[in-house]
Write an enzyme that holds these catalytic residues in place. Structure first.
Site, PDB file in Angstrom:
ATOM      1  N   SER A 102       8.068   9.133   5.507  1.00  0.00           N
ATOM      2  CA  SER A 102       8.226   7.702   5.259  1.00  0.00           C
ATOM      3  C   SER A 102       8.638   6.934   6.519  1.00  0.00           C
ATOM      4  O   SER A 102       7.900   6.883   7.496  1.00  0.00           O
ATOM      5  CB  SER A 102       9.228   7.496   4.125  1.00  0.00           C
ATOM      6  OG  SER A 102       9.231   6.174   3.669  1.00  0.00           O
ATOM      7  N   ASP A 243       5.973   0.431   6.489  1.00  0.00           N
ATOM      8  CA  ASP A 243       6.614   1.607   7.095  1.00  0.00           C
ATOM      9  C   ASP A 243       5.570   2.703   7.291  1.00  0.00           C
ATOM     10  O   ASP A 243       4.374   2.483   7.063  1.00  0.00           O
ATOM     11  CB  ASP A 243       7.808   2.085   6.260  1.00  0.00           C
ATOM     12  CG  ASP A 243       7.401   2.708   4.938  1.00  0.00           C
ATOM     13  OD1 ASP A 243       6.286   2.412   4.456  1.00  0.00           O
ATOM     14  OD2 ASP A 243       8.187   3.494   4.379  1.00  0.00           O
ATOM     15  N   ASP A 245       4.495   5.360   5.800  1.00  0.00           N
ATOM     16  CA  ASP A 245       3.545   5.762   4.760  1.00  0.00           C
ATOM     17  C   ASP A 245       3.136   4.592   3.873  1.00  0.00           C
ATOM     18  O   ASP A 245       2.478   4.783   2.857  1.00  0.00           O
ATOM     19  CB  ASP A 245       4.094   6.918   3.922  1.00  0.00           C
ATOM     20  CG  ASP A 245       5.291   6.530   3.068  1.00  0.00           C
ATOM     21  OD1 ASP A 245       5.990   5.565   3.427  1.00  0.00           O
ATOM     22  OD2 ASP A 245       5.544   7.209   2.057  1.00  0.00           O
ATOM     23  N   ASP A 247       4.604   2.572   1.804  1.00  0.00           N
ATOM     24  CA  ASP A 247       5.110   2.295   0.455  1.00  0.00           C
ATOM     25  C   ASP A 247       6.235   1.264   0.492  1.00  0.00           C
ATOM     26  O   ASP A 247       6.797   0.920  -0.547  1.00  0.00           O
ATOM     27  CB  ASP A 247       5.545   3.570  -0.268  1.00  0.00           C
ATOM     28  CG  ASP A 247       6.717   4.282   0.404  1.00  0.00           C
ATOM     29  OD1 ASP A 247       7.140   3.855   1.495  1.00  0.00           O
ATOM     30  OD2 ASP A 247       7.191   5.289  -0.164  1.00  0.00           O
TER      31      ASP A 247
END
Length: 450
Positions: A102, A243, A245, A247
């Site tokens: 992440s 960010d 990834d 999400d």
């Protein structure tokens, strides 16, 4: 019981150091493949990743594990976490895997798991996986003629782009908007700018040149200063910071001011309430969301339901109680009408929809409330249970009485580090700072005494 592998969001750690090693990743593939190998059909897993150097290593190890368990592996390459959740359902897979840490630096990596419904796994299933990981897995291997196949899937970017575009109301176009977007050199570096451009925007992109080691490095939602500078430089109407990834999302207004997830949830809740599409009578957020958001929603006759920190707890509460908006102050926003997990691009499109319909600058649209002063400090602990100490309990009770109806106190152990987090918020910043400092001092003295 303390878990050895899983944290609040899958398995995470520094690459090539336990537990984030290729050996464990292969074992995860075997264990998860075993648990989800139900029925007589050909079983399949979809595997996506972000742009970290270690993603190649972990991807191959997971493919080896799943195919050894008799599961066909569909390899997606770099793609956002919400796309993996969506494709797990779309491709009728038995399991979805996202290789990502992440918003963490490139040295870290992680394994996030989704069930066939696109939702993150429950604590019970994660416990089953943990139990298998510590056993001899040789008995779980598929017979020679049942070993799974692996192949890379083309066209997944196009699928996700079309999915994201369909979430923008049909009567809304992004024509006339100049949008600066920072993709954090991460998983959305191709799909997010493409989706915005196809919807009509003039797009200026940064953070779209991943090299394996620059994900989240001085860019993205955890470091939005670069985007703020770019918004000024190109005179953009809005900035979107994702960010690693994709999400999570934060917004930068036309003045360069950073707007967090609390304000964004308020924007979307207002819009959906006006349209009659808001469900649950409010939104779901964690205990970390600002008191200002709660008061604003109350003024709109909407509620704020709070959960423990972690998007999985937000989603669980949404599903159990019929809400369709939830999220975290960090910008992890879940819109269950469109997906099963946080989606930075989809959340940004809902904000853009409000901007276009209202015809006002982002600085006006996205400033729904003035945040209440909030102070957070950490106390590092090495042993003992200081929160059970009588002196600490009395200090907490005194602090709660002092804040009364003018503020809020939150004290919790960290789920990932040996820390106790002390957070207070209230109308009087000086009082809030004093309360936090006093509690940190009391907890610290008990820690040292222990």
């Amino acid at each position: 019981m303390k878990r050895r592998y899983f944290g609040t969001d899958g398995i995470r750690g520094q690459a090539n150091i336990f537990p984030m090693t290729p050996d464990l990743a292969m074992r995860v593939g075997i264990a998860v493949g075993t648990i989800f190998r139900r029925g007589a059909h050909r079983h399949r897993v979809v595997i996506g990743k972000d742009t970290r150097l270690s993603g190649y290593m972990l991807e191959n190890a997971l493919v080896a594990g799943f195919t050894a368990a008799g599961v066909d592996a569909f390899v997606l390459g770099p793609i956002p976490t919400p796309a993996v959740a969506m494709l797990t359902r779309s491709l009728r897979a038995d399991i979805g895997v996202m290789i990502s840490a992440s918003h963490n630096p490139f040295e870290d990596n992680g394994i996030k798991l989704f069930g066939p419904d696109g939702y993150k796994l429950s604590d019970d299933i994660e416990s089953q996986i943990e139990e298998l990981l510590d056993q001899d897995l040789s008995m779980q291997l598929a017979r020679s003629n049942e070993i799974g196949r692996a192949k890379r899937i083309d066209g997944v970017h196009d699928r996700y782009i079309e999915h994201a575009k369909r979430t923008l109301p049909r009567d809304v176009t992004l024509k006339g908007l100049r949008i600066a977007i920072d993709c954090a050199n991460g998983a959305a570096y191709k799909v997010a700018p493409a989706a915005l451009w196809e919807l009509g925007a003039d797009v200026v992109s940064i953070g779209t040149e991943p090299n394996g080691t620059n994900i989240n490095l001085d860019c993205g939602s955890t470091s939005p200063a670069a985007l703020s500078k770019k918004v000024h430089e190109v005179r953009a109407d809005i900035g979107i910071a994702l960010d690693g990834d994709a999400d999570r999302v934060l917004i930068v207004d036309e003045k360069g001011t950073i707007i967090d997830g609390d304000q964004l949830m308020a924007v979307i809740a207002d819009s959906w309430a006006a349209e009659g599409t808001l469900r649950g009578g409010g939104i779901v957020a964690t205990v970390m969301s600002n008191l200002g958001l709660e008061r604003y929603l109350q003024s709109r006759k909407l509620s704020l339901q709070r959960t423990k920190v972690g998007d999985r707890y937000v989603v669980e509460h949404m599903r159990e109680n019929g809400f369709n908006i939830g999220g975290e102050q960090s910008g992890h926003i879940v819109l269950s009408d469109f997906g099963t997990t946080g989606d930075g691009l989809v959340a940004a499109l809902q904000v853009l929809s409000s901007v276009k319909r209202l015809g006002k600058p982002v600085s006006e649209v996205c400033h729904k409330f003035t945040p209440v002063p909030q102070v957070l400090k950490n106390v590092r602990i090495s042993a003992g249970k200081p929160l059970e100490d009588n002196a600490v309990r009395q200090a907490i009770a005194d602090a709660e009485a002092a804040l009364s109806k003018n503020g809020r106190l939150l004290i919790r152990p960290s789920g990932t580090e040996p820390l106790i987090r002390v957070m207070a918020e209230g109308d009087d910043r000086g009082q809030v700072e004093r309360i936090v400092d006093e509690l940190v001092s009391v907890i610290g003295s008990v820690r040292h005494a222990a």
